[in-house]
Design an enzyme around this catalytic site. Sequence first.
Site, PDB file in Angstrom:
ATOM      1  N   TYR A 129       0.832  -1.177   0.040  1.00 46.25           N
ATOM      2  CA  TYR A 129      -0.114   0.177  -0.065  1.00 46.25           C
ATOM      3  C   TYR A 129       0.989   1.149   0.174  1.00 46.25           C
ATOM      4  O   TYR A 129       0.441   2.172   0.504  1.00 46.25           O
ATOM      5  CB  TYR A 129      -0.998   0.105   1.303  1.00 46.25           C
ATOM      6  CG  TYR A 129      -2.173  -0.848   1.141  1.00 46.25           C
ATOM      7  CD1 TYR A 129      -2.193  -1.997   0.120  1.00 46.25           C
ATOM      8  CD2 TYR A 129      -3.291  -0.818   2.051  1.00 46.25           C
ATOM      9  CE1 TYR A 129      -3.195  -2.796  -0.226  1.00 46.25           C
ATOM     10  CE2 TYR A 129      -4.372  -1.538   1.739  1.00 46.25           C
ATOM     11  CZ  TYR A 129      -4.420  -2.672   0.844  1.00 46.25           C
ATOM     12  OH  TYR A 129      -5.540  -3.212   0.694  1.00 46.25           O
TER      13      TYR A 129
ATOM     14  N   ASP B  31      -0.915 -17.457   4.256  1.00 45.05           N
ATOM     15  CA  ASP B  31      -2.046 -18.304   3.416  1.00 45.05           C
ATOM     16  C   ASP B  31      -2.454 -19.465   4.290  1.00 45.05           C
ATOM     17  O   ASP B  31      -3.724 -19.702   4.617  1.00 45.05           O
ATOM     18  CB  ASP B  31      -1.411 -18.798   2.150  1.00 45.05           C
ATOM     19  CG  ASP B  31      -0.111 -19.279   2.110  1.00 45.05           C
ATOM     20  OD1 ASP B  31       0.294 -19.416   3.103  1.00 45.05           O
ATOM     21  OD2 ASP B  31       0.160 -19.947   1.258  1.00 45.05           O
TER      22      ASP B  31
ATOM     23  N   ASP C  50     -10.798  -8.908   7.429  1.00 41.93           N
ATOM     24  CA  ASP C  50     -12.127  -9.176   6.654  1.00 41.93           C
ATOM     25  C   ASP C  50     -12.427 -10.553   6.575  1.00 41.93           C
ATOM     26  O   ASP C  50     -13.490 -10.954   7.050  1.00 41.93           O
ATOM     27  CB  ASP C  50     -12.048  -8.614   5.260  1.00 41.93           C
ATOM     28  CG  ASP C  50     -12.256  -7.229   5.109  1.00 41.93           C
ATOM     29  OD1 ASP C  50     -11.943  -6.407   5.940  1.00 41.93           O
ATOM     30  OD2 ASP C  50     -12.809  -6.808   3.851  1.00 41.93           O
TER      31      ASP C  50
ATOM     32  N   LYS D  13       4.994 -13.915   4.524  1.00 40.77           N
ATOM     33  CA  LYS D  13       5.127 -15.003   3.473  1.00 40.77           C
ATOM     34  C   LYS D  13       6.696 -14.986   2.683  1.00 40.77           C
ATOM     35  O   LYS D  13       7.032 -14.859   1.622  1.00 40.77           O
ATOM     36  CB  LYS D  13       4.130 -14.398   2.204  1.00 40.77           C
ATOM     37  CG  LYS D  13       4.210 -15.623   1.074  1.00 40.77           C
ATOM     38  CD  LYS D  13       3.220 -16.720   1.528  1.00 40.77           C
ATOM     39  CE  LYS D  13       3.140 -17.774   0.638  1.00 40.77           C
ATOM     40  NZ  LYS D  13       2.846 -19.081   0.977  1.00 40.77           N
TER      41      LYS D  13
ATOM     42  N   ASP E 188      -5.228  -6.192   5.995  1.00 39.36           N
ATOM     43  CA  ASP E 188      -6.354  -6.006   5.339  1.00 39.36           C
ATOM     44  C   ASP E 188      -7.280  -7.054   5.329  1.00 39.36           C
ATOM     45  O   ASP E 188      -8.501  -7.021   5.702  1.00 39.36           O
ATOM     46  CB  ASP E 188      -6.185  -5.001   4.350  1.00 39.36           C
ATOM     47  CG  ASP E 188      -7.466  -4.205   3.763  1.00 39.36           C
ATOM     48  OD1 ASP E 188      -8.356  -4.039   4.439  1.00 39.36           O
ATOM     49  OD2 ASP E 188      -7.168  -3.633   2.678  1.00 39.36           O
TER      50      ASP E 188
HETATM   51  N1  GGG Z   1     -13.636   2.389   6.451  1.00 35.65           N
HETATM   52  C1  GGG Z   1     -12.818   1.848   5.646  1.00 35.65           C
HETATM   53  C2  GGG Z   1     -12.987   1.774   4.512  1.00 35.65           C
HETATM   54  O1  GGG Z   1     -13.283   2.676   3.765  1.00 35.65           O
HETATM   55  N2  GGG Z   1     -12.498   0.767   3.953  1.00 35.65           N
HETATM   56  C3  GGG Z   1     -12.476   0.513   2.276  1.00 35.65           C
HETATM   57  C4  GGG Z   1     -11.256   0.065   1.892  1.00 35.65           C
HETATM   58  O2  GGG Z   1     -10.715   0.279   0.567  1.00 35.65           O
HETATM   59  N3  GGG Z   1     -10.196  -0.141   2.752  1.00 35.65           N
HETATM   60  C5  GGG Z   1      -8.572  -0.602   2.378  1.00 35.65           C
HETATM   61  C6  GGG Z   1      -7.908  -0.255   3.589  1.00 35.65           C
HETATM   62  O3  GGG Z   1      -8.646  -0.414   4.712  1.00 35.65           O
HETATM   63  O4  GGG Z   1      -6.821  -0.128   3.591  1.00 35.65           O
END
Ligand code: GGG
Length: 325
Positions: free
Chosen positions: A120, A198, A226, A166, A222
């Site tokens: 990122y 993984d 999720d 990894k 990230d």
């Molecule tokens: N509130 C978090 C949000 O808007 N998430 C959408 C997203 O694309 N998140 C990528 C990240 O959390 O780095």
Amino acid sequence: MSETIAVIPGDGIGREVVPAAVRVLDALDLGLSFVMGEAGDDTLSDTGEALPDRTVELVEDSDATLFGAAGETAADVILPLRAAVDSFANVRPARAYPGVDAVKPETDLVFIRENTEGVYSGIESEIAPGITTLTRVVTDDASRRIARFGFDYAVERDDPVTVAHKANVMRATDGQFVESVADVAEKRGAEYETALMDALAMQLIMHPEEYGVVVCPNLAGDMLSDLAAGLVGGLGLLPSANIGAENALFEPVHGSAPDIAGEGIANPTATVLSTAMMLEHLGYDDAGAQVRTAVEKTLEQGPHTPDLGGSASTEDVASAIIERL
Ligand code: GGG
């Protein structure tokens, strides 16, 4: 002196769950002041910029920020906002609650995600038509900083630490991550285990109860958080904190959810729990605990939004939380 909170709803359901969470904060009567900031897809259409300088200044000048969600402009909004508070750690708790159907009710995890680099870093280019590249940055400094934060966090929770990586494939970058973490651990005598990310994804699904604090490179944090949301009842339940040395930004883990945006049925729980994290960060421990308890009672007794099987609106849930404060 009362604290100033920058409030940036962003896109989609951010515009519904953030006002609901501000209502909860207001009901606590702590004397907080709120300043509104614009960012996101609509801001881009209206002003030509997804994140105007004024919004960044607002964040820098506030004591903390409450952010909602980003849509298509996520890379131009969330990453610079997290940078505006110099946040290096993204804390994402994922736990199951009584009253909510969870795939794994024994889940109680906290992801400590490195928040400044990895894939990122934003260093992407098209080097020739149809050929794109991305530079993955991993530094010793950032890896040590997140390791120290993760080990401290685990001590407070009395939790085991797992470090996701990894390094067998990304030898230089995750090799660096693992080496830096190992050095921090050795210097402070901290115990931890490493796990290939993984394989860890599978283990978290099968045996989440065996894990506590999971320290992760940026993208892994990230994705694994999720995944954990799926174990506990969905993204509507996961709050997060982006912590810097002097400032911090709080946001639900979920995004803008364009499929339900505008219907008034988004679950405000993740954002309200993010405000609890914010209150605790600002030193309002009692108020933070009050919010958590009210949220837990509401999850246990209802009402619930459709993502949790109910038919309540965002506002109904916020009102129920406020009544239970
Ligand atoms: N509130 C978090 C949000 O808007 N998430 C959408 C997203 O694309 N998140 C990528 C990240 O959390 O780095």
